[in-house]
Design a protein around this motif. Structure first.
Motif, short mmCIF file in Angstrom:
data_model
loop_
_atom_site.label_atom_id
_atom_site.label_comp_id
_atom_site.label_asym_id
_atom_site.label_seq_id
_atom_site.Cartn_x
_atom_site.Cartn_y
_atom_site.Cartn_z
N LEU A 116 4.54 0.12 -1.79
CA LEU A 116 3.60 0.81 -0.93
C LEU A 116 4.27 1.87 -0.04
CD1 LEU A 116 0.74 1.24 -0.05
CD2 LEU A 116 0.94 -0.71 1.52
N PRO A 117 5.40 1.59 0.61
CA PRO A 117 6.06 2.66 1.37
C PRO A 117 6.46 3.85 0.48
CG PRO A 117 6.91 0.53 2.06
CD PRO A 117 6.06 0.28 0.85
N ASP A 118 6.91 3.57 -0.75
CA ASP A 118 7.28 4.66 -1.64
C ASP A 118 6.06 5.52 -1.99
OD1 ASP A 118 9.91 4.00 -1.66
OD2 ASP A 118 9.90 3.02 -3.62
N VAL A 119 4.93 4.88 -2.24
CA VAL A 119 3.71 5.62 -2.55
C VAL A 119 3.30 6.49 -1.36
CG1 VAL A 119 1.23 5.36 -2.91
CG2 VAL A 119 2.83 4.03 -4.28
N LEU A 120 3.33 5.92 -0.18
CA LEU A 120 2.93 6.67 1.01
C LEU A 120 3.90 7.81 1.30
CD1 LEU A 120 1.88 3.66 3.25
CD2 LEU A 120 0.36 5.28 2.12
N ASN A 121 5.20 7.57 1.09
CA ASN A 121 6.19 8.63 1.27
C ASN A 121 5.96 9.77 0.29
OD1 ASN A 121 7.33 6.99 3.18
ND2 ASN A 121 9.13 6.46 1.97
N THR A 122 5.58 9.43 -0.94
CA THR A 122 5.33 10.45 -1.95
C THR A 122 4.13 11.30 -1.57
OG1 THR A 122 6.25 9.03 -3.68
CG2 THR A 122 4.81 10.83 -4.38
N ILE A 123 3.06 10.66 -1.17
CA ILE A 123 1.87 11.41 -0.77
C ILE A 123 2.18 12.28 0.44
CG2 ILE A 123 -0.54 11.21 -0.05
CD1 ILE A 123 -0.61 8.45 -1.35
N TYR A 124 2.96 11.74 1.38
CA TYR A 124 3.33 12.45 2.61
C TYR A 124 4.04 13.76 2.29
CZ TYR A 124 5.66 13.15 7.17
OH TYR A 124 6.11 13.65 8.37
N GLY A 125 4.90 13.74 1.28
CA GLY A 125 5.75 14.90 1.04
C GLY A 125 5.17 15.94 0.12
N LEU A 126 3.94 15.77 -0.36
CA LEU A 126 3.39 16.70 -1.33
C LEU A 126 2.28 17.55 -0.71
CD1 LEU A 126 3.40 14.34 -4.42
CD2 LEU A 126 4.90 16.29 -4.00
N PRO A 127 2.26 18.85 -1.08
CA PRO A 127 1.32 19.77 -0.42
C PRO A 127 -0.12 19.67 -0.89
CG PRO A 127 2.62 20.94 -2.05
CD PRO A 127 3.16 19.54 -2.00
N GLU A 128 -0.36 19.10 -2.07
CA GLU A 128 -1.70 19.01 -2.63
C GLU A 128 -2.05 17.55 -2.89
OE1 GLU A 128 -3.71 21.49 -2.89
OE2 GLU A 128 -2.24 23.05 -2.36
N PRO A 129 -3.36 17.20 -2.88
CA PRO A 129 -3.75 15.82 -3.19
C PRO A 129 -3.15 15.35 -4.51
CG PRO A 129 -5.63 17.07 -2.38
CD PRO A 129 -4.52 18.06 -2.55
N VAL A 130 -2.74 14.10 -4.53
CA VAL A 130 -1.99 13.57 -5.67
C VAL A 130 -2.94 12.85 -6.62
CG1 VAL A 130 -0.02 12.16 -6.36
CG2 VAL A 130 -0.06 13.22 -4.08
N PRO A 131 -2.85 13.11 -7.93
CA PRO A 131 -3.65 12.34 -8.89
C PRO A 131 -3.28 10.86 -8.82
CG PRO A 131 -2.76 14.31 -9.93
CD PRO A 131 -2.09 14.19 -8.60
N VAL A 132 -4.27 10.01 -8.70
CA VAL A 132 -4.02 8.57 -8.59
C VAL A 132 -3.32 8.05 -9.84
CG1 VAL A 132 -5.12 6.31 -8.43
CG2 VAL A 132 -5.92 8.19 -6.99
N VAL A 133 -3.65 8.61 -10.99
CA VAL A 133 -3.06 8.13 -12.24
C VAL A 133 -1.56 8.38 -12.25
CG1 VAL A 133 -3.49 10.31 -13.48
CG2 VAL A 133 -3.27 8.15 -14.74
N ARG A 134 -1.13 9.47 -11.63
CA ARG A 134 0.31 9.76 -11.58
C ARG A 134 1.03 8.72 -10.73
NH1 ARG A 134 3.99 14.23 -13.02
NH2 ARG A 134 5.89 12.99 -12.98
N LEU A 135 0.44 8.35 -9.61
CA LEU A 135 1.02 7.31 -8.77
C LEU A 135 0.98 5.96 -9.47
CD1 LEU A 135 -0.59 8.28 -5.35
CD2 LEU A 135 1.80 8.61 -5.99
N ALA A 136 -0.13 5.67 -10.15
CA ALA A 136 -0.30 4.35 -10.78
C ALA A 136 0.77 4.10 -11.84
CB ALA A 136 -1.70 4.24 -11.39
N GLU A 137 1.10 5.11 -12.61
CA GLU A 137 2.11 4.94 -13.65
C GLU A 137 3.48 4.62 -13.04
OE1 GLU A 137 2.04 4.63 -16.76
OE2 GLU A 137 0.20 5.51 -17.52
N THR A 138 3.83 5.31 -11.97
CA THR A 138 5.13 5.05 -11.34
C THR A 138 5.14 3.70 -10.62
OG1 THR A 138 4.44 6.34 -9.39
CG2 THR A 138 5.70 7.49 -11.08
N VAL A 139 3.99 3.29 -10.10
CA VAL A 139 3.90 1.96 -9.48
C VAL A 139 4.13 0.88 -10.52
CG1 VAL A 139 2.27 0.31 -8.47
CG2 VAL A 139 2.46 2.61 -7.52
N TRP A 140 3.54 1.03 -11.69
CA TRP A 140 3.76 0.05 -12.77
C TRP A 140 5.25 -0.02 -13.12
CZ3 TRP A 140 2.62 -3.96 -15.57
CH2 TRP A 140 3.20 -4.12 -16.82
#
Length: 657
Positions: free
Chosen positions: A346-370
């Motif tokens: 969860l911290p990694d996901v939040l850090n990733t969203i924090y550092g990106l200028p545009e809304p992040v596709p959930v599917v992109r996050l979901a694959e890396t979470v898996w």
């Protein structure tokens, strides 16, 4: 001269380290002060290999860690041999402030000086205590005690060969402790986050005040009152849970239709929303369980009243195991898999969203979470079962994002994915398996996907956690009271052009719009590369930056930099320069080469047949960088140049000064 280097930029870092040591050594010598160049190397390495990597960011805590932990662990020297280290650190910190290299978010000079003085008293004991040694230092010092000169590589290798053969005794128990300690204490560089902008805390407090989680936590604390009895398993009683579902409007279902029969909930742990709220109330320590009873925590009363603080405390309590599985401690395998890795994922996901200028596709996050969950948790899964587990975990992850959205930490939307999120899928990507890339290409080819971004409350909370971890997480407006040179330097290293422009605008507004303060700071910089970078940041940030750049062409100090920038930007032709500007421009290039490649780099670039004339022209050019010209004079002079580290060893013999 930069004060932040990527970890894989070895050449850049080595050049910056060499430049800083050369200039610091001469600065100290001019004051009649002695320093240990190896101590400066150690101080720079300490910061370069840290979680944030900021070479000139120092606090009192970092001073103590360096003198009482890092140096005793890494520097293979006795206390007598390292006697100059504390004083060298003091000189180094003073030099950073005097030259404007210091990071503006560090502690003020007086606090750093006091920290050095306090740590100096304990430094000899820390250096002598073998329990503070790193593994490499332990063996080097062990060899030295047995009469082996650590600078004699052949003798040292022979000693290690004897150790492997069991011919030298050592403290095996202590060595095991040092190995374990080294593994746990190994620092790992984190990505530097870009600067962000946030509304004022008063506005964020109003948002927190209106959030459902703050309302629910306050009502829950009021409901607890003088105390509520819990079940023998530590859960809320079912009758109390039914009352709270209505009082707090959690949306939990108290019974479900089984077709032939209505099945009521049998435990409060089966009410997921209430279970999460109950868990968060305990984690934020506004309530606690005492002898089978739930009671309010009296000391938490100010926290409950402060909506922004209460919201943040609840948010900080989220990334911990147990959030997804309640009561019985059982859930589907993929739910348990995500729950067991939640404190990492969860911290990694939040850090990733924090550092990106545009809304992040959930599917992109979901694959890396898996992928992360599979990496962090060992389990034996049949290939045929993997799609079911992955899909189930993705479903749980999406449910987790929904909880964060209800919390007010993220915003979930739909829309076309930004091309940046599929740009790394066109060719080979060693970070993602081929089958993952294939799935992502197909998913991101859709015209509309689920997107997630942080809310301002979420940005503020994530930034707070990043800062507590010692990471780089700038905020526009933080530098409004900083000195001009450190402020501009921080913009060079850590800000985007947009956030740098906002920071400079706010700084000027707070200082009466006086642009000369910033220009003077650039003029006074003793490093041409840093001055050029600071000037470029300033010019690009100003609405009339182009006019300022052209005006500075005739400035005695900034003229060579401005001229080179105009040429690089295609706004000035070489044919338009007079002889003086050409000479200054050539001198500027040699000074930049000197800072970037060192004396050896300049020597290799000198035309041997024209050396005398070139020396006379450059040294007589009238360039404002007197320190750099003095170094160039040494390079042009006859004979090899001595390096500040030449002739120094870390042997057990006393060094000659």
């Amino acid at each position: 001269m930069r004060t932040y280097y990527d970890q894989d930029d070895h050449e850049g870092y080595e050049a910056g380290q060499g430049l800083l040591i050369r200039r610091l050594t001469k600065w100290a010598a001019a004051q009649g002060r002695e320093l240990d160049p190896y101590a400066v190397v150690s101080a720079l390495q300490f910061r370069h290999t840290s979680v944030d990597g900021r070479l000139t960011h120092w606090t009192a805590a970092l001073v103590r860690e360096f003198l009482l932990s890092y140096v005793p662990r890494t520097m293979s020297a006795t206390a007598d041999e390292a006697v100059l280290v504390p004083g060298t650190l003091r000189l180094f910190l003073r030099y950073l402030h005097e030259t404007g290299l210091v990071d503006p978010m560090g502690d003020p000079p007086a606090e750093l000086e006091a920290a050095v003085a306090a740590a100096t008293d304990g430094f000899p004991a820390a250096m002598a205590d073998e329990r503070n040694f790193g593994v490499a230092k332990y063996w080097v010092m062990t060899a030295a005690r047995k009469g082996i000169d650590p600078s004699d590589h052949e003798a040292l290798n022979a000693f290690f060969a004897d150790v492997r053969e069991g011919r030298h005794s050592h403290d095996a128990e202590l060595l095991d402790e040092l190995v374990a300690k080294q593994i746990t204490e190994q620092a790992e560089r984190a990505f530097a986050q870009p600067a962000v902008s946030l509304p004022a805390d008063a506005e964020l407090a109003d948002t927190a005040e209106a959030s459902s989680i703050v309302t629910q936590l306050r009502k829950f604390v009021d409901w607890v009152g003088d105390g509520r009895a819990l079940t023998t398993t530590g859960n809320l009683k079912l009758a109390d849970a039914r009352e709270l579902v209505s009082l707090l409007d959690t949306g939990d279902v108290l019974e479900w239709d089984g077709g032939d029969k209505v099945y009521p909930v049998r435990s409060s742990a089966d009410l997921p929303h209430l279970a999460i709220l109950f868990e968060l109330a305990k984690r934020t320590r506004v309530v606690r369980a005492v002898k089978g009873k739930l009671v309010r925590v009296a000391k938490a009363a100010p926290l409950v009243k402060d909506a922004l603080a209460l919201w943040t405390a609840a948010f900080d309590a989220l990334p911990a195991r147990g959030l997804l599985i309640k009561g019985s401690g059982w859930g589907p395998g993929y739910t348990e898999l995500l729950d067991e890795s939640l404190d990492i994922v969860l911290p990694d996901v939040l850090n990733t969203i924090y550092g990106l200028p545009e809304p992040v596709p959930v599917v992109r996050l979901a694959e890396t979470v898996w992928l992360a969950c599979v990496e962090h948790t060992y389990f034996d899964l049949q290939p045929s079962a993997e799609p079911m587990w992955r899909n189930g975990l993705v479903m749980e992850f999406r449910r987790l994002l929904g909880t964060l959205a209800e919390f007010g930490a993220v915003e979930l939307t739909t829309g076309p994915p930004d091309p940046m999120y599929s740009s790394d899928l066109a060719g080979e990507n060693p970070e993602l398996p081929p089958e993952v890339q294939d799935r992502l290409r197909g998913a991101l080819d859709a015209s509309s996907v689920d997107l997630v971004t942080l809310t301002p409350l979420g940005v503020r909370a994530v930034r707070g956690r990043l800062l507590r971890e010692g990471r780089v997480a700038p905020l526009v407006g933080d530098l409004v009271d900083a000195a001009p040179a450190p402020m501009l330097g921080a913009l060079v290293d850590h800000y985007t052009p947009e956030t740098a422009a906002a920071e400079i605008s706010g700084w000027l507004a707070a200082h009466g719009g006086d642009l000369s303060l910033l220009l003077d700071a650039i003029r006074e910089s003793p490093f041409r590369t840093r001055a050029a970078d600071m000037f470029a940041v300033l010019v690009d940030a100003l609405p009339d930056g182009g006019a300022v750049l052209r005006d500075m062409r005739t400035d005695p100090a900034l003229g060579p930099i401005a001229t080179n920038m105009l040429i690089d930007r295609g706004e000035l032709d070489l044919g338009e320069l007079d002889d003086r500007e050409r000479l200054l421009g050539m001198t500027e290039q040699f000074l930049v080469l000197l800072e970037a490649a060192g004396p050896e780099g300049v020597s290799s670039a000198l035309p041997s047949g024209e050396l005398a004339g070139l020396r006379e022209a450059i040294l007589g050019s009238g360039h404002p960088d007197r320190v750099g010209l003095a170094e160039l004079a040494e390079v042009f002079g006859p004979g090899p140049q001595a390096h500040p580290l030449g002739g120094l060893t870390r042997s057990r013999k006393k060094r000659r000064r």
